[in-house]
Design a protein around this motif. Structure first.
Motif, PDB file in Angstrom:
ATOM      1  N   UNK A 245       0.816  -1.214   0.000  1.00  0.00           N
ATOM      2  CA  UNK A 245       0.000   0.000   0.000  1.00  0.00           C
ATOM      3  C   UNK A 245       0.856   1.272   0.000  1.00  0.00           C
ATOM      4  N   UNK A 246       2.080   1.187   0.490  1.00  0.00           N
ATOM      5  CA  UNK A 246       2.965   2.354   0.578  1.00  0.00           C
ATOM      6  C   UNK A 246       4.371   1.911   0.175  1.00  0.00           C
ATOM      7  N   UNK A 247       4.697   2.105  -1.095  1.00  0.00           N
ATOM      8  CA  UNK A 247       5.965   1.617  -1.644  1.00  0.00           C
ATOM      9  C   UNK A 247       7.180   2.239  -0.971  1.00  0.00           C
ATOM     10  N   UNK A 248       7.125   3.508  -0.625  1.00  0.00           N
ATOM     11  CA  UNK A 248       8.274   4.158   0.021  1.00  0.00           C
ATOM     12  C   UNK A 248       8.558   3.552   1.388  1.00  0.00           C
ATOM     13  N   UNK A 249       7.537   3.331   2.189  1.00  0.00           N
ATOM     14  CA  UNK A 249       7.733   2.714   3.520  1.00  0.00           C
ATOM     15  C   UNK A 249       8.060   1.234   3.402  1.00  0.00           C
ATOM     16  N   UNK A 250       7.611   0.590   2.333  1.00  0.00           N
ATOM     17  CA  UNK A 250       7.951  -0.821   2.125  1.00  0.00           C
ATOM     18  C   UNK A 250       9.466  -0.972   1.972  1.00  0.00           C
ATOM     19  N   UNK A 251      10.107   0.030   1.423  1.00  0.00           N
ATOM     20  CA  UNK A 251      11.572   0.008   1.322  1.00  0.00           C
ATOM     21  C   UNK A 251      12.200  -0.038   2.703  1.00  0.00           C
ATOM     22  N   UNK A 252      11.574   0.588   3.700  1.00  0.00           N
ATOM     23  CA  UNK A 252      12.057   0.513   5.087  1.00  0.00           C
ATOM     24  C   UNK A 252      11.945  -0.922   5.611  1.00  0.00           C
TER      25      UNK A 252
ATOM     26  N   UNK B 204      10.998  -5.775  11.366  1.00  0.00           N
ATOM     27  CA  UNK B 204      10.618  -5.513   9.975  1.00  0.00           C
ATOM     28  C   UNK B 204       9.143  -5.832   9.752  1.00  0.00           C
ATOM     29  N   UNK B 205       8.667  -6.924  10.325  1.00  0.00           N
ATOM     30  CA  UNK B 205       7.273  -7.326  10.147  1.00  0.00           C
ATOM     31  C   UNK B 205       6.318  -6.249  10.647  1.00  0.00           C
ATOM     32  N   UNK B 206       6.702  -5.567  11.719  1.00  0.00           N
ATOM     33  CA  UNK B 206       5.874  -4.481  12.246  1.00  0.00           C
ATOM     34  C   UNK B 206       5.673  -3.404  11.171  1.00  0.00           C
ATOM     35  N   UNK B 207       6.739  -3.078  10.453  1.00  0.00           N
ATOM     36  CA  UNK B 207       6.637  -2.095   9.366  1.00  0.00           C
ATOM     37  C   UNK B 207       5.755  -2.653   8.251  1.00  0.00           C
ATOM     38  N   UNK B 208       6.003  -3.915   7.867  1.00  0.00           N
ATOM     39  CA  UNK B 208       5.228  -4.523   6.775  1.00  0.00           C
ATOM     40  C   UNK B 208       3.741  -4.525   7.087  1.00  0.00           C
ATOM     41  N   UNK B 209       3.381  -4.838   8.310  1.00  0.00           N
ATOM     42  CA  UNK B 209       1.965  -4.857   8.685  1.00  0.00           C
ATOM     43  C   UNK B 209       1.309  -3.496   8.489  1.00  0.00           C
ATOM     44  N   UNK B 210       2.077  -2.434   8.638  1.00  0.00           N
ATOM     45  CA  UNK B 210       1.546  -1.079   8.486  1.00  0.00           C
ATOM     46  C   UNK B 210       1.389  -0.659   7.029  1.00  0.00           C
ATOM     47  N   UNK B 211       2.159  -1.269   6.127  1.00  0.00           N
ATOM     48  CA  UNK B 211       2.215  -0.757   4.746  1.00  0.00           C
ATOM     49  C   UNK B 211       1.805  -1.762   3.671  1.00  0.00           C
TER      50      UNK B 211
END
Length: 95
Positions: free
Chosen positions: A13-20, A77-84
């Motif tokens: 859903x958010x390609x820029x944050x997916x890079x994080x 990392x999974x925490x970020x993925x769940x958000x984006x």
């Protein structure tokens, strides 16, 4: 010992944050011997509903695959993925 494979189907859903997410997950993948066999790329939908991004990661064993997922490094990392992103992930034992 059979290898273990992560199979992930993802809609980002958010390609820029997916890079994080990708950058944060990298140490876990290195630690547990991940070998990316497929990461994104073209797909052909045969049955069911496809997701935009499909990933197959080979690990030295099922235990390595599960331990990688459960590691503190990957869980950050999974925490970020769940958000984006929306995803399904499974670990499959190789033959």
């Amino acid at each position: 010992m059979a290898k273990g494979y992560w199979i992930a189907r993802v809609d980002v859903r958010d390609l820029e944050r997916y890079k994080d997410y990708v950058a944060t997950a990298k140490p876990a993948f290195e630690k547990y011997g991940a070998n990316f066999l497929a990461r994104g790329g073209a797909i052909t939908e045969l049955e069911g509903k496809a997701r935009a991004r499909n990933v197959v990661i080979e690990f030295p064993s099922m235990q390595h695959a599960v331990d990688c997922y459960n590691s503190p490094e990957y869980q950050a990392a999974a925490k970020i993925r769940h958000e984006v992103a929306d995803a399904e992930m499974v670990v499959v034992e190789g033959v």
